[in-house]
Every structure is written in structure tokens, then in C-alpha cells.
Design a protein around this motif. Sequence first.
Motif, short mmCIF file in Angstrom:
data_model
loop_
_atom_site.label_atom_id
_atom_site.label_comp_id
_atom_site.label_asym_id
_atom_site.label_seq_id
_atom_site.Cartn_x
_atom_site.Cartn_y
_atom_site.Cartn_z
N LYS A 47 15.74 28.43 59.87
CA LYS A 47 15.59 29.83 60.26
C LYS A 47 15.44 29.91 61.78
N LEU A 48 16.17 30.85 62.39
CA LEU A 48 16.10 31.07 63.83
C LEU A 48 15.79 32.53 64.09
N GLY A 83 30.72 31.35 57.67
CA GLY A 83 30.54 29.99 58.14
C GLY A 83 31.84 29.23 58.10
N GLY A 84 31.70 27.92 58.09
CA GLY A 84 32.84 27.03 58.07
C GLY A 84 32.38 25.60 58.16
N LEU A 85 33.27 24.67 57.88
CA LEU A 85 32.98 23.24 57.95
C LEU A 85 31.74 22.87 57.14
N GLY A 86 31.55 23.55 56.02
CA GLY A 86 30.42 23.26 55.15
C GLY A 86 29.10 23.88 55.58
N SER A 87 29.11 24.65 56.66
CA SER A 87 27.90 25.30 57.15
C SER A 87 27.95 26.78 56.83
N ALA A 88 26.79 27.38 56.67
CA ALA A 88 26.71 28.82 56.40
C ALA A 88 25.73 29.46 57.37
N VAL A 136 17.42 37.69 63.26
CA VAL A 136 16.95 36.57 62.44
C VAL A 136 18.16 35.96 61.77
N ALA A 137 18.30 34.66 61.91
CA ALA A 137 19.44 33.96 61.32
C ALA A 137 18.95 32.82 60.44
N SER A 138 19.72 32.58 59.40
CA SER A 138 19.51 31.43 58.53
C SER A 138 20.77 30.58 58.62
N VAL A 139 20.61 29.30 58.92
CA VAL A 139 21.75 28.39 59.07
C VAL A 139 21.53 27.22 58.13
N SER A 140 22.58 26.86 57.39
CA SER A 140 22.49 25.71 56.49
C SER A 140 23.75 24.86 56.63
#
Length: 149
Positions: free
Chosen positions: A2-3, A83-88, A112-116
Motif C-alpha cells: 500500500k502506498l 497493470g501488466g507483466l503480472g503486476s496490478a 492511495v494505491a495498492s500494488v501487487s
Amino acid sequence: MKLEYSGQEKVQASAEKVWSFIQDPQKVASCLPDLKSVEFKDDKNMVATVGVAVGPVRGSFKFNIELDPRPEENKMMVRIRGGGLGSAVDLTASADISGQEDQTTLLDWNGVASVSGPAATVGGRVLDAQAKRLIETVFANMGKKMSEV
């Protein structure tokens, strides 16, 4: 991961000019860094493909972007998912828009961002620095384009 981000930007344009600009998806899309392509779905939704480089994760990401202007609240909401390249990435951001006496406009923003996925594994500092650069670039592009109008 989380950012969270927040800040203020002063735009050298009146609030009316800012509102006109940010409610136009084509103008907003023109501010995105490393824009590869954009498809406009309607007057509030677009799908943008952008180049992304976060540490060793490099390539194109595809984002659904929804603009949600709320002039009665002096607020602009933006939702970005994709997303892309397996990231969201899932981002919700807002900006309070305040016209100033000197015919500039103050944007008091937060997000607020969520990155996975692989993009989240490069580490918080790298991801954080890249996100800040992207935010600064979008605001700089917006300011430049509004001064050209």
C-alpha cells in the motif's frame, strides 16, 4: 503493498480553466507520461497503455481510468485500475480545487494505491520514488499544457 501520497500543486491558470481541462479525457490523457495508446470509452472513462519502469520491471501497463469530476464539491476524483507483466495497480486519488485571488489554482491532492506482483517486490523506496516522479510529471505536463491554451 500500500502506498499513500499527498501534496499541493499551484497551477498558473484560473479555477475555471483548470475545471475545463480536467473534465476533458483527451486533455488529461495527454498529461500521462510515456503514453503508448489511449481508447476513450465515454466522457469519463478511458483505457490507457503506458510504458512503466520500476527497477527491473519494465514494459507496458494497461489502465482503466475513470474521471469523476464533482464541481459542486470543488473536487476531482480519479480511479485507476489495471497493470501488466503480472503486476496490478489499484489507485484512488482526489484533488480539492481552489481558485486563488491571483488567478492561479491550488490543487490539494491525495491518493492511495495498492500494488501487487513483481512491481511490488522491487521494494518500497524504489516504487515510492518512481510513483513520485510519475505524479510530478503529470502535474508538470498539466501546467505546461494549460499555459499553452
